[in-house]
Design a protein around this motif. Structure first.
Motif, PDB file in Angstrom:
ATOM      1  N   SER A  65       2.989 -71.136  79.236  1.00  0.00           N
ATOM      2  CA  SER A  65       1.574 -71.346  79.520  1.00  0.00           C
ATOM      3  C   SER A  65       1.388 -72.393  80.616  1.00  0.00           C
ATOM      4  O   SER A  65       0.478 -72.293  81.430  1.00  0.00           O
ATOM      5  CB  SER A  65       0.850 -71.787  78.240  1.00  0.00           C
ATOM      6  OG  SER A  65      -0.546 -71.881  78.447  1.00  0.00           O
ATOM      7  N   LYS A  66       2.268 -73.388  80.643  1.00  0.00           N
ATOM      8  CA  LYS A  66       2.227 -74.457  81.654  1.00  0.00           C
ATOM      9  C   LYS A  66       2.781 -73.909  82.970  1.00  0.00           C
ATOM     10  O   LYS A  66       3.769 -74.386  83.521  1.00  0.00           O
ATOM     11  CB  LYS A  66       3.037 -75.654  81.145  1.00  0.00           C
ATOM     12  CG  LYS A  66       2.919 -76.945  81.933  1.00  0.00           C
ATOM     13  CD  LYS A  66       3.751 -78.022  81.238  1.00  0.00           C
ATOM     14  CE  LYS A  66       3.936 -79.257  82.081  1.00  0.00           C
ATOM     15  NZ  LYS A  66       2.707 -80.058  82.165  1.00  0.00           N
ATOM     16  N   HIS A  68       1.659 -73.830  86.002  1.00  0.00           N
ATOM     17  CA  HIS A  68       1.384 -74.425  87.305  1.00  0.00           C
ATOM     18  C   HIS A  68       2.526 -75.310  87.776  1.00  0.00           C
ATOM     19  O   HIS A  68       2.449 -75.882  88.867  1.00  0.00           O
ATOM     20  CB  HIS A  68       0.079 -75.244  87.239  1.00  0.00           C
ATOM     21  CG  HIS A  68       0.077 -76.282  86.168  1.00  0.00           C
ATOM     22  ND1 HIS A  68      -0.051 -75.951  84.841  1.00  0.00           N
ATOM     23  CD2 HIS A  68       0.197 -77.634  86.225  1.00  0.00           C
ATOM     24  CE1 HIS A  68      -0.023 -77.067  84.119  1.00  0.00           C
ATOM     25  NE2 HIS A  68       0.138 -78.090  84.926  1.00  0.00           N
ATOM     26  N   HIS A 101       2.701 -69.851  90.603  1.00  0.00           N
ATOM     27  CA  HIS A 101       2.495 -69.461  89.209  1.00  0.00           C
ATOM     28  C   HIS A 101       3.389 -68.257  88.959  1.00  0.00           C
ATOM     29  O   HIS A 101       3.474 -67.357  89.802  1.00  0.00           O
ATOM     30  CB  HIS A 101       1.041 -69.072  88.941  1.00  0.00           C
ATOM     31  CG  HIS A 101       0.070 -70.207  89.041  1.00  0.00           C
ATOM     32  ND1 HIS A 101      -1.274 -70.028  88.819  1.00  0.00           N
ATOM     33  CD2 HIS A 101       0.234 -71.518  89.333  1.00  0.00           C
ATOM     34  CE1 HIS A 101      -1.907 -71.186  88.967  1.00  0.00           C
ATOM     35  NE2 HIS A 101      -1.008 -72.103  89.287  1.00  0.00           N
ATOM     36  N   SER A 114       0.914 -66.767  84.423  1.00  0.00           N
ATOM     37  CA  SER A 114       0.292 -67.945  83.824  1.00  0.00           C
ATOM     38  C   SER A 114       0.008 -69.015  84.867  1.00  0.00           C
ATOM     39  O   SER A 114       0.406 -68.917  86.015  1.00  0.00           O
ATOM     40  CB  SER A 114       1.187 -68.518  82.719  1.00  0.00           C
ATOM     41  OG  SER A 114       2.449 -68.902  83.236  1.00  0.00           O
ATOM     42  N   GLY A 115      -0.675 -70.053  84.428  1.00  0.00           N
ATOM     43  CA  GLY A 115      -1.043 -71.160  85.292  1.00  0.00           C
ATOM     44  C   GLY A 115      -2.424 -71.682  84.968  1.00  0.00           C
ATOM     45  O   GLY A 115      -2.679 -72.877  85.039  1.00  0.00           O
ATOM     46  N   SER A 116      -3.328 -70.788  84.575  1.00  0.00           N
ATOM     47  CA  SER A 116      -4.657 -71.215  84.164  1.00  0.00           C
ATOM     48  C   SER A 116      -4.565 -71.829  82.769  1.00  0.00           C
ATOM     49  O   SER A 116      -4.074 -71.191  81.836  1.00  0.00           O
ATOM     50  CB  SER A 116      -5.617 -70.022  84.147  1.00  0.00           C
ATOM     51  OG  SER A 116      -5.727 -69.468  85.442  1.00  0.00           O
ATOM     52  N   LEU A 117      -5.038 -73.050  82.619  1.00  0.00           N
ATOM     53  CA  LEU A 117      -4.852 -73.774  81.368  1.00  0.00           C
ATOM     54  C   LEU A 117      -5.579 -73.095  80.210  1.00  0.00           C
ATOM     55  O   LEU A 117      -6.700 -72.626  80.351  1.00  0.00           O
ATOM     56  CB  LEU A 117      -5.361 -75.207  81.507  1.00  0.00           C
ATOM     57  CG  LEU A 117      -4.697 -76.068  82.585  1.00  0.00           C
ATOM     58  CD1 LEU A 117      -5.218 -77.499  82.517  1.00  0.00           C
ATOM     59  CD2 LEU A 117      -3.183 -76.059  82.438  1.00  0.00           C
ATOM     60  N   HIS A 119      -4.529 -70.402  78.318  1.00  0.00           N
ATOM     61  CA  HIS A 119      -4.333 -68.973  78.071  1.00  0.00           C
ATOM     62  C   HIS A 119      -3.098 -68.667  77.231  1.00  0.00           C
ATOM     63  O   HIS A 119      -3.064 -67.678  76.503  1.00  0.00           O
ATOM     64  CB  HIS A 119      -4.219 -68.224  79.397  1.00  0.00           C
ATOM     65  CG  HIS A 119      -5.500 -68.141  80.146  1.00  0.00           C
ATOM     66  ND1 HIS A 119      -5.625 -67.499  81.356  1.00  0.00           N
ATOM     67  CD2 HIS A 119      -6.727 -68.621  79.872  1.00  0.00           C
ATOM     68  CE1 HIS A 119      -6.871 -67.590  81.787  1.00  0.00           C
ATOM     69  NE2 HIS A 119      -7.553 -68.266  80.908  1.00  0.00           N
ATOM     70  N   GLU A 149      -3.610 -79.015  78.075  1.00  0.00           N
ATOM     71  CA  GLU A 149      -4.189 -77.718  77.725  1.00  0.00           C
ATOM     72  C   GLU A 149      -4.953 -77.775  76.403  1.00  0.00           C
ATOM     73  O   GLU A 149      -5.775 -76.907  76.115  1.00  0.00           O
ATOM     74  CB  GLU A 149      -3.098 -76.655  77.645  1.00  0.00           C
ATOM     75  CG  GLU A 149      -2.479 -76.306  78.985  1.00  0.00           C
ATOM     76  CD  GLU A 149      -1.616 -75.068  78.904  1.00  0.00           C
ATOM     77  OE1 GLU A 149      -2.173 -73.964  78.785  1.00  0.00           O
ATOM     78  OE2 GLU A 149      -0.378 -75.217  78.938  1.00  0.00           O
ATOM     79  N   GLU A 152      -8.699 -77.507  76.167  1.00  0.00           N
ATOM     80  CA  GLU A 152      -9.355 -76.197  76.289  1.00  0.00           C
ATOM     81  C   GLU A 152      -9.675 -75.618  74.912  1.00  0.00           C
ATOM     82  O   GLU A 152      -8.818 -75.565  74.029  1.00  0.00           O
ATOM     83  CB  GLU A 152      -8.442 -75.222  77.049  1.00  0.00           C
ATOM     84  CG  GLU A 152      -8.014 -75.699  78.425  1.00  0.00           C
ATOM     85  CD  GLU A 152      -9.171 -75.776  79.406  1.00  0.00           C
ATOM     86  OE1 GLU A 152     -10.161 -75.042  79.212  1.00  0.00           O
ATOM     87  OE2 GLU A 152      -9.083 -76.573  80.353  1.00  0.00           O
ATOM     88  N   SER A 154     -10.082 -72.604  73.955  1.00  0.00           N
ATOM     89  CA  SER A 154      -9.331 -71.403  73.595  1.00  0.00           C
ATOM     90  C   SER A 154      -8.081 -71.739  72.793  1.00  0.00           C
ATOM     91  O   SER A 154      -7.693 -70.992  71.879  1.00  0.00           O
ATOM     92  CB  SER A 154      -8.949 -70.624  74.858  1.00  0.00           C
ATOM     93  OG  SER A 154      -8.266 -71.465  75.775  1.00  0.00           O
TER      94      SER A 154
END
Length: 234
Positions: A65-66, A68, A101, A114-117, A119, A149, A152, A154
């Motif tokens: 998930s991390k 970036h 990413h 991935s890259g968007s925190l 998700h 993250e 967030e 989610s």
């Protein structure tokens, strides 16, 4: 101080060499190095997946998930034979499969883009549910998230669902470099424990502590391991 197992020090040194092949701007070096030891222990000693079983239904799933800061991830994948070393110097360049990413359609062994925190953990919960629905009880699902993250919503919905659902196949690795905004009374592990998870905090540079935490039994509950590393701005 990092401890290693039966020659894995040499393997980790090689991963460091492979990381050094990736240069250029926007490489998010601290985000990558914070994950290096935990990723190496997972791929070297825990995950049941290889380049030959990367498409097998019975494989373990690892979700970054991390995303970036994928340099350490790419280096470990290269060290384990998922991707050729020759790809690494082109990291982030036009036409390279190794983007800033990860892209699951371009990089062998990568399970998600991935890259968007925020998700990765929801996707991991869905993966665990999907495997259970198919009657696949052996594969384990691992997801690596950054502590920031947890800002967030989610992620909070996902971890609040997974505990009562008893998703034993689900494992969350939280890299804690003191980036999270609010923090938690009692630490990050307490947030997971309050939602019904088995949770533990360890030194994210101590390979033996990581291995013990990764392999600890947790019948009927998902597992969270919080790996503390040096603060991001230290």
């Amino acid at each position: 101080m990092t401890t290693t197992h039966n020659g894995s020090a040499a393997g980790l040194w090689d991963v460091g060499r492979l990381m050094a092949l990736m240069t250029g701007d926007e490489k998010h070096g601290p985000a990558a190095t914070s994950t290096l030891d935990a990723l190496w222990v997972l791929y070297d000693r825990v995950l049941r997946v290889s380049p030959h079983t990367a498409d097998s239904p019975g494989r373990d799933r690892f979700l970054l998930s991390k995303g970036h800061g994928p340099m350490a991830y790419y280096a470990v994948l290269a060290a384990k034979g998922f991707v050729p070393e020759e790809w690494l110097p082109g990291f982030g360049s036009y036409g390279s499969p190794l983007g800033h990413h990860p892209d699951r359609t371009l990089v062998p062994g990568v399970e998600i883009g991935s890259g968007s925190l925020g998700h990765g953990l929801p996707l991991a919960v869905g993966t665990a549910l999907g495997l259970r629905a198919q009657g696949l009880t052996e594969p384990r699902v691992w997801v690596l998230i950054g502590d920031a993250e947890l800002d967030e919503g989610s992620n909070h919905e996902a971890l609040a669902y997974a505990g009562p659902e008893g998703l034993e196949s689900l494992h969350t690795l939280v890299i804690d470099n003191a980036s999270a905004t609010p923090g938690w009374p009692g630490g990050i592990a307490s947030r997971f424990a309050a939602a019904g998870w088995s949770a533990e905090t360890v030194d994210g540079r101590d390979h033996e502590a990581l291995y013990r935490a990764f392999t600890a039994p947790h019948p009927g509950r998902p597992r969270a391991v919080v790996a503390r590393v040096e603060p991001k701005n230290a």
